[in-house]
Design an enzyme around this catalytic site. Sequence first.
Site, PDB file in Angstrom:
ATOM      1  N   HIS A  89       0.838  -1.214   0.000  1.00 13.81           N
ATOM      2  CA  HIS A  89       0.000   0.000   0.000  1.00 13.81           C
ATOM      3  C   HIS A  89       0.870   1.261   0.000  1.00 13.81           C
ATOM      4  O   HIS A  89       0.565   2.234  -0.687  1.00 13.81           O
ATOM      5  CB  HIS A  89      -0.965   0.000   1.194  1.00 13.81           C
ATOM      6  CG  HIS A  89      -1.838  -1.217   1.250  1.00 13.81           C
ATOM      7  ND1 HIS A  89      -2.490  -1.611   2.380  1.00 13.81           N
ATOM      8  CD2 HIS A  89      -2.135  -2.154   0.291  1.00 13.81           C
ATOM      9  CE1 HIS A  89      -3.169  -2.722   2.119  1.00 13.81           C
ATOM     10  NE2 HIS A  89      -2.962  -3.078   0.869  1.00 13.81           N
ATOM     11  N   HIS A 245      -9.447  -1.831  -4.528  1.00 12.57           N
ATOM     12  CA  HIS A 245      -8.294  -2.170  -3.691  1.00 12.57           C
ATOM     13  C   HIS A 245      -7.340  -3.118  -4.426  1.00 12.57           C
ATOM     14  O   HIS A 245      -6.128  -3.048  -4.247  1.00 12.57           O
ATOM     15  CB  HIS A 245      -8.711  -2.769  -2.348  1.00 12.57           C
ATOM     16  CG  HIS A 245      -7.525  -2.977  -1.466  1.00 12.57           C
ATOM     17  ND1 HIS A 245      -6.939  -1.938  -0.769  1.00 12.57           N
ATOM     18  CD2 HIS A 245      -6.739  -4.061  -1.242  1.00 12.57           C
ATOM     19  CE1 HIS A 245      -5.869  -2.394  -0.141  1.00 12.57           C
ATOM     20  NE2 HIS A 245      -5.721  -3.676  -0.417  1.00 12.57           N
ATOM     21  N   ASP A 249      -3.375  -2.675  -4.896  1.00  9.58           N
ATOM     22  CA  ASP A 249      -2.361  -3.712  -4.631  1.00  9.58           C
ATOM     23  C   ASP A 249      -1.487  -3.966  -5.854  1.00  9.58           C
ATOM     24  O   ASP A 249      -0.263  -4.093  -5.735  1.00  9.58           O
ATOM     25  CB  ASP A 249      -3.053  -5.036  -4.262  1.00  9.58           C
ATOM     26  CG  ASP A 249      -3.478  -5.101  -2.805  1.00  9.58           C
ATOM     27  OD1 ASP A 249      -2.998  -4.302  -1.988  1.00  9.58           O
ATOM     28  OD2 ASP A 249      -4.298  -5.988  -2.493  1.00  9.58           O
ATOM     29  N   HIS A 272      -1.398 -11.322  -4.815  1.00  8.37           N
ATOM     30  CA  HIS A 272       0.023 -10.969  -4.750  1.00  8.37           C
ATOM     31  C   HIS A 272       0.934 -12.011  -5.413  1.00  8.37           C
ATOM     32  O   HIS A 272       1.904 -11.655  -6.068  1.00  8.37           O
ATOM     33  CB  HIS A 272       0.448 -10.757  -3.298  1.00  8.37           C
ATOM     34  CG  HIS A 272      -0.210  -9.568  -2.687  1.00  8.37           C
ATOM     35  ND1 HIS A 272      -0.039  -8.283  -3.176  1.00  8.37           N
ATOM     36  CD2 HIS A 272      -1.075  -9.451  -1.649  1.00  8.37           C
ATOM     37  CE1 HIS A 272      -0.748  -7.442  -2.457  1.00  8.37           C
ATOM     38  NE2 HIS A 272      -1.392  -8.121  -1.526  1.00  8.37           N
TER      39      HIS A 272
HETATM   40 ZN   LIG Z   1      -3.900  -4.646  -0.142  1.00  9.16          ZN
END
Ligand SMILES: [Zn+2]
Length: 304
Positions: A89, A245, A249, A272
């Site tokens: 973030h 969001h 990311d 991720h």
């Molecule tokens: Zn995040």
Amino acid sequence: MAPPSLKAGVDMNAKRKTINTPVSISGIGLHSGIYTTVELKPAAPGSGVTFVRADLDGLRIAALQASTTALDYATTVGKDDVSVGTVEHLLSALMASGITDVDIHIDGPEVPIVDGSALPFMHLIDAAGVRELGTEVPMLRLREPIEVVEGDKFIRMTPSNHLVLKYKIDFDHPVIGKQSYQFDYAEDNFLRKIAPARTFGFVRDVEKMHAAGLARGGSVENCIVLGDDDVMNGPLRFRDEFVRHKILDLLGDLALIGRPITGEITASRAGHALHSRFVAKVLAAAAEAEQDMSEAAPTEPAFA
Ligand SMILES: [Zn+2]
């Protein structure tokens, strides 16, 4: 109108940037539950974005793909036994602000989650001020498409002179369901559209995550908490806060490329781990393209 395609050897450059003055922020780590202070400090042109473990003799960890050590639920960078977790973030806010060079001093193992979004980091950078460093960094623009696939998840990039991020998610939850969003780095306002979107977690996963040493600092103050069929700490900041969001990311994970990139990137149901595989593939393709360029170049000067 389609953007003009670039000829080989034509570089688009971005100005290198750092912050004007040191600024700091403190808070609890989402996964470790450990309270840390982060201090951003101006850095010299070309030094890059670097984490500095202030509590461990100033050990430096470059915010680069080569430093990633863990990718479950958050992105961690490390060196030897030392790491800094949940970097995405903060890196997203730095990337959105065009900052190429900054030292991020931190006195513990995890960046504070603050409110779960990138907004506090954007305010921090705004308070510090951003300045140009007088040198440039070439944008990375690949001329061939790149794709990573894992079952029904994928990320693909097609060449473009702009950075455009498109994300699609599909969660079996009545509040989320199918969401998609598109963010044009040059045209859209990150501060307003993406930065406020908070991370989210499911009550049904809490026990499993705690057992794995995760989400120990998680609370209704720092993430959207989802019950079986509702948001337990509403209201949402956007109806589609979840997919926004994911773009936040993704931009943070793209920061690990270490230079600005252009391309039209579409991610579907990724996270991720897949972001990281994508970044690794981009870097490999960039290294190969540079190799080809140097092989194609004459080894002797044309006019000796
Ligand atoms: Zn995040």
